[in-house]
Scaffold this motif. Sequence first.
Motif, PDB file in Angstrom:
ATOM      1  N   VAL A   9       0.919  -1.202   0.004  1.00 40.50           N
ATOM      2  CA  VAL A   9      -0.015  -0.012   0.139  1.00 40.50           C
ATOM      3  C   VAL A   9       0.819   1.103   0.101  1.00 40.50           C
ATOM      4  O   VAL A   9       0.607   2.110  -0.792  1.00 40.50           O
ATOM      5  N   THR A  10       2.009   1.227   0.741  1.00 38.93           N
ATOM      6  CA  THR A  10       2.787   2.282   0.881  1.00 38.93           C
ATOM      7  C   THR A  10       3.435   2.630  -0.541  1.00 38.93           C
ATOM      8  O   THR A  10       3.620   3.768  -0.971  1.00 38.93           O
ATOM      9  N   ALA A  11       3.648   1.741  -1.245  1.00 38.56           N
ATOM     10  CA  ALA A  11       4.195   1.630  -2.706  1.00 38.56           C
ATOM     11  C   ALA A  11       3.141   2.066  -3.446  1.00 38.56           C
ATOM     12  O   ALA A  11       3.397   3.008  -4.431  1.00 38.56           O
ATOM     13  N   ALA A  12       1.810   1.726  -3.480  1.00 35.70           N
ATOM     14  CA  ALA A  12       0.928   1.912  -4.232  1.00 35.70           C
ATOM     15  C   ALA A  12       0.724   3.321  -4.124  1.00 35.70           C
ATOM     16  O   ALA A  12       0.335   4.333  -5.131  1.00 35.70           O
ATOM     17  N   THR A  37      11.697   1.952  -2.626  1.00 32.48           N
ATOM     18  CA  THR A  37      12.117   1.578  -1.240  1.00 32.48           C
ATOM     19  C   THR A  37      11.084   0.857  -0.445  1.00 32.48           C
ATOM     20  O   THR A  37      11.221  -0.044   0.316  1.00 32.48           O
ATOM     21  N   ALA A  38       9.729   1.195  -0.479  1.00 31.37           N
ATOM     22  CA  ALA A  38       8.770   0.520   0.246  1.00 31.37           C
ATOM     23  C   ALA A  38       8.705  -0.848  -0.163  1.00 31.37           C
ATOM     24  O   ALA A  38       8.423  -1.777   0.438  1.00 31.37           O
ATOM     25  N   ALA A  39       8.612  -1.002  -1.534  1.00 33.74           N
ATOM     26  CA  ALA A  39       8.426  -2.468  -2.092  1.00 33.74           C
ATOM     27  C   ALA A  39       9.261  -3.330  -1.921  1.00 33.74           C
ATOM     28  O   ALA A  39       9.534  -4.644  -1.634  1.00 33.74           O
ATOM     29  N   ARG A  40      10.831  -2.676  -1.991  1.00 31.44           N
ATOM     30  CA  ARG A  40      12.081  -3.521  -1.653  1.00 31.44           C
ATOM     31  C   ARG A  40      11.919  -3.806  -0.048  1.00 31.44           C
ATOM     32  O   ARG A  40      12.304  -5.220   0.315  1.00 31.44           O
ATOM     33  N   ALA A  41      11.592  -3.033   0.740  1.00 29.07           N
ATOM     34  CA  ALA A  41      11.426  -3.467   2.278  1.00 29.07           C
ATOM     35  C   ALA A  41      10.477  -4.527   2.204  1.00 29.07           C
ATOM     36  O   ALA A  41      10.780  -5.384   3.144  1.00 29.07           O
TER      37      ALA A  41
END
Length: 430
Positions: free
Chosen positions: A316-319, A332-336
């Motif tokens: 959700v953060t990535a979206a 960054t969010a998706a990699r985490a």
Amino acid sequence: MRRILSAVVLAAALLTAAALVTLPGRAPQPGPVAAARPADLLADRIARTQQRLRDVPGDWPGWAGLGAAYLEQARITADPGLYAKAEQAAGRSLKLRRDGNSDALVVLGALANARHDFGTARDRARQAIAANEHGADAYGVLADALTQLGDAAGATTAVQRMLDLRPGLAAYTRASYDLELRGERAEATALMRRALDGAVDPHDIAFCRVQLGDLAFGRGDLDTAQVSYTAAAAADPSSIAARHGLARLQAARGDLSGALAGYAELTARLPQTTTLLEYAGLLRAAGRTADAGRQLRLAAASERLFTANGGVDGLVTAALALAADRPGDAVTAARAEWSRRQHPDVADTLAWALHAAGRDAEALPYARRAVATGGRPAAYAYHLGMIHLGLGDRAAARAELGRALATNPYFSPVDAPIARRALLAAGGTR
């Protein structure tokens, strides 16, 4: 996986109209509930359980049941503020009785799944199984966690054990999803129909029909999806998922005004982050950028509420970052998230974030990883095709973009038209 289907056929005779079924993440409800809404039933159940616990404070199964009810209430109302109450009640149960208290451990595992803390959910489920190896619900929690962690083989084993112990709606729906992730859509649909055959509660019937609608939508069969979502809404007029499906269908059929009205009602009833993001995308497509911005701010607020109550959701953060044109933050969010769990959705999101950041060479391995299990939903194929196109591989781009549109030509009211134009640009004919 074939063993799951065989077991289901053999187990079907064990289902009866009186069977107690438990949806993923859902606590059992006693008695017929045809005339009442789930939220009302839960409020009544919670009140009765609270009164009993005031009278008998040492009732450790009662405290576990109260935790499960709070967790279900959080799901229905999209209020993560109830997570703390669920945790406190299940924790109280464990304090009263630690040895053999698989019920409380199952609730804590389901709570961890709801918070997307899948490693903790896996550990809690295994503790519950150690306490009671014949508890089917613990295997359901374990299957959910392992699926999200990317342990497909382990998830299948857990689902099979759940089927062996208690064949019914909860096990069938998980087995259906397990098949869907492998691209075995026909088998997944057949299994979901079997789950529907065993459902007697109107809310369970609606759940199964929504899942059948989603499966039909995923293969581009809008007419069948319409029948399924309409039947779900008839079975349970309070079903948010049925309304969501019908709104998506309106968008897929090109009825933008109808879809916008549907999403407006949907998000007013239950402002979930994912549906707010979808609504914002449609508003932007309609040229209503200010309204889209308001929905994105609401989605961001919903995410903050989720994280404030112990949740983690890098997807959700990535979206949200992608919707705000911040591809670096999305990466960054998706990699985490990928460092926490290797689910195909995470691989796909990371690939798409890298593509948006202009890093297609880095994106390609993740996009390939997303389709490696065989599921290949249209959106995955579209993302892979666009990444190939960005790398100049027109032949591979044609193959994947063509696959996306062949799988579901209506997969997105925004991205499907882009896929058609990109396919033509790559020398395709669709």
